[in-house]
Each structure stands twice: as C-alpha cells, then as structure tokens.
Design an enzyme around this catalytic site. Structure first.
Site, mmCIF file in Angstrom:
data_model
loop_
_atom_site.group_PDB
_atom_site.id
_atom_site.type_symbol
_atom_site.label_atom_id
_atom_site.label_comp_id
_atom_site.label_asym_id
_atom_site.label_seq_id
_atom_site.Cartn_x
_atom_site.Cartn_y
_atom_site.Cartn_z
ATOM 1 N N GLU A 1 -10.145 28.902 45.464
ATOM 2 C CA GLU A 1 -11.176 28.618 45.069
ATOM 3 C C GLU A 1 -12.111 27.974 44.892
ATOM 4 O O GLU A 1 -11.377 26.856 45.178
ATOM 5 C CB GLU A 1 -11.597 29.064 43.791
ATOM 6 C CG GLU A 1 -10.840 30.222 42.772
ATOM 7 C CD GLU A 1 -11.234 29.769 41.295
ATOM 8 O OE1 GLU A 1 -12.267 29.275 40.972
ATOM 9 O OE2 GLU A 1 -10.669 30.955 40.524
ATOM 10 N N GLU B 1 -5.247 27.813 37.837
ATOM 11 C CA GLU B 1 -6.053 26.518 36.717
ATOM 12 C C GLU B 1 -5.410 26.067 35.960
ATOM 13 O O GLU B 1 -6.047 26.016 34.657
ATOM 14 C CB GLU B 1 -7.280 26.686 37.038
ATOM 15 C CG GLU B 1 -8.612 27.235 37.936
ATOM 16 C CD GLU B 1 -9.903 27.062 38.488
ATOM 17 O OE1 GLU B 1 -10.537 27.177 36.753
ATOM 18 O OE2 GLU B 1 -10.121 27.596 38.607
#
Ligand code: BMA
Length: 384
Positions: free
Chosen positions: A302, A184
């Site tokens: 995710e 991320e």
C-alpha cells in the site's frame, strides 16, 4: 559415504547454501495456477514491478458501479495489473466498509482474472469484542483465539471469508488470490495492532487464520502476505528485527510486504523531501533483502499521496528511486489506495494534473499494467 562434518566444511569452503531456498507457496497443496503465480511474482520482481489500485473497477472520482470504467484506464488506457479489495467490515453484510457490494466484487475479481491481472485482499474486520470497527482499539485478539469468549464468532467470520474466497471460480478453476490479513500491525490504530495485542497473540492470530483457511477449509488457491507499516519501523537501528515484529514464520508468509504512506511526499510530515526519498529507498531495500534471504517475494502493498498533489509523483517519487537502485530493490507490485472522491484519491482520473506523468510511468519498461501481462497463472508466461 561422506561424513556430515565433511559436507559442512566443503559447503563452507565452496559457499554452497546448506538450505536450498524454496520458492514454493507455504501451502504445499497449492493449486498449479497458484504455484505459477508465485513463480511469476518472483520473476516480475526481478524485472520491474506491477501497478495496483484498490477498488479500481468499483468506483472512481465522480462515478460508481459503471460497467467497464476505471480511473486508471481512463488516465493511461489500461487497467492496473493488480486489483486490491477489502473484505471488511463483516461478510454477513451486503457491502464492504467502503460500500462495495460483495456480489459485484465477485464479478470484478473474475474480470480481473480473465484480463490476466491479479487480485489481492485485505481485511478490515470489525472488533468482535465490542461491535466497533477495525479502528476500535479495545483489545480483542485474546478473545478471538481458541478458548476465548469470541472464538466462535471469529470462526464464523472465517467461515464466511472462506466461502467468499471459495466462490472465486472461472469455470472449473479457482482464481488464485493474494490474502494480506492483519496488515499494519506494528501500528496501534487497529485492534490487532501493537499496543492492543502482544506479539505472541498477534502471531497466534495470523497462524490461526492461515491454518484455518488452508487446513480446515482446504483452500489451496491463496498466497499470504505480511505487511507492517513503515511509519512505525525504525530504519536506523536493527531494521530487520524491527520489521519482523509479529512475523508468524516462513511457513506462514509468501509475500514480504510493506505499507508506506509516510515517505512518499505527505505534506506536513516531519521529514524533508530528501529524507523521505532516502527512507523510501531504504524501506524497499529492506524488504527486498528480507525477501531474498528467505526466498520470498517483496511488494509495496500500500502506498499513495492523497489527492496526488504532486504532478510528477509517479515518476519522481515511485519510479525513479526504484530505477536508480535496481540491484537492491526487487518488488513485485506497488499498490495505491482507493479513489473515493476528489480529495481522497490516490490514482489520477481523467483530466487530473498528474495524468501526463502517470502516462510516462505507464510507458516505462519497468512498470507493468494489465496490457503488459499475458498469463500470470502460467509459469514463465506472465509477461508479453
Ligand atoms: C482508509 C480510508 C477509509 C477507508 C479505509 C478502508 O485509508 O480510505 O476511507 O474506509 O481505508 O478501505
């Protein structure tokens, strides 16, 4: 001898790709099982996708460290096919940032392997500059790189990480794993994220990590995943270029991942349900296209809806969109985050209202759980 010009012209006429796309791991010394795992991930992605869950064997809603338990298993009768783990905050502690004891993690990694499932790791490493956690945004990457004031401290953490990964053995075999460092990074919430690091330094951090584990520590049972966050990715203009911010290069990445919580029903978001569904599909098409162009594997590394507050979430939000766009979406797995308690959980648990839908999801021929896998570490033998 044909001249190279003639070869190029012939290739152009007959659309012969000049560069053959390799499906080999970036580590050219990868173990046989690791190579087979990558081959199988390619195969699985073209046929369906595996279901994954973070910390599945470690705890669930209302229990912790109880042998043989799993909220997923108690909902659908089988363990997930992919087991997610995190090796943060620091490996010189006994437990990770969510109180999973590293000793136990080793056991569960081995158990997942023996069941024929797959293990993947993220790393919420502390900020070594300040001593804060991953969410401490104080710039630190510069300090960690060679010549930086915290380089030695970083190398010590990498040594501990290498020791941990090296301890994943089953008999004489190393257990192949998927490592997903510095995730991320296009968001600004971690110290390694955009805004707290330059693109060049992020790339250097990623490359240093891979090179160190592969070349210095000689670990050859790892595949590497890259996973930007969808919320900071514009899908309307030059999405590919956008996705590749901080991409360390094709020699450093085996898996083209994405983390996406924003397009899967989060309430209070700015986007309508239709818009979210549209963007969800677009984000998966995007990683599929990038992965296919590069000869890599795509994965939804995710996702999840906190509390699974929509009872048909698994079929309606995840399965059906993938099914409807089969030719353009090929992802090896979908991993939902951890089941910490009755509000912070992403998989159902026994008696949760979403269990009947999760059972339909599991029974679908497109989804693979532990019981659908045979041996993902042997070429062509992944599925039953
Ligand atoms: C977040 C939350 C936190 C957790 C972190 C790392 O999404 O689940 O509670 O500490 O991930 O696992």
């Amino acid at each position: 001898m044909m001249s190279s010009l003639r070869i190029i012209i012939l290739a152009a006429i007959f659309y012969v790709p000049l560069v053959s796309i390799s499906q080999e791991p970036i580590d050219n010394q990868a173990t046989k099982r690791t190579k087979s795992l990558l081959t199988n991930l390619h195969l699985i992605a073209e046929r369906g996708f595996m279901f994954g869950h973070q910390d599945d064997q470690a705890y669930g809603v209302g229990w912790k460290e109880e042998k043989g338990r799993s909220d997923v298993k108690e909902s659908v009768g089988t363990f997930p096919a992919v087991h997610g783990w995190d090796v943060g905050s620091r490996l010189d502690k006994d437990s990770n940032l969510d109180q999973v004891r590293f000793d136990n993690m080793r056991k569960w990694v081995k158990k997942a392997y023996k069941m024929g499932s797959i293990n993947t790791f993220s790393w919420h490493l502390d900020n070594l500059t300040t001593g804060g956690n991953s969410w401490d945004k104080t710039p630190s990457v510069h300090d960690l790189l060679p010549g930086g004031s915290k380089h030695q401290a970083f190398v010590e953490q990498l040594d501990l990480l290498a020791e941990m990964f090296d301890s994943f053995n089953a008999g004489f075999d190393k257990i192949p794993i998927i490592f997903r460092p510095w995730h991320e990074h296009n968001g600004d919430w971690f110290w390694w994220g955009k805004g707290n690091v330059s693109e060049e330094e992020y790339i250097e951090l990623f490359r240093f990590t891979v090179d160190y584990l592969k070349n210095e520590k000689e670990l050859h049972h790892l595949l590497y995943a890259f996973s930007p966050d969808r919320s900071r990715l514009r899908l309307d203009t030059i999405p590919e270029q956008n996705y590749l911010w901080g991409y360390p290069g094709d020699d450093y990445v085996d898996i083209i991942g994405i983390d996406n919580y924003g397009d899967v029903g989060r309430l209070g978001g700015l986007e309508s349900a239709e818009r979210q569904a549209h963007n969800f599909v677009e984000s998966l098409k995007l990683i599929t296209k990038i992965a296919r162009d590069k000869g890599k594997v795509a994965a939804l590394t995710e996702t999840g809806l906190e509390g699974v507050t929509q009872s048909d979430w698994f079929t309606n939000i995840i399965l059906n969109p993938v099914k409807q766009h089969r030719s353009e979406i090929a992802i090896a797995w979908v991993l939902v985050w951890r089941n910490a308690n009755n509000t912070h959980h992403y998989a159902p648990y026994a008696d949760h209202p979403s269990v009947p839908d999760f059972q339909l999801f599991e029974a679908d021929s497109l989804t693979y759980f532990e019981r659908d896998l045979k041996n993902p570490y042997k070429s062509g033998k992944a599925l039953k």
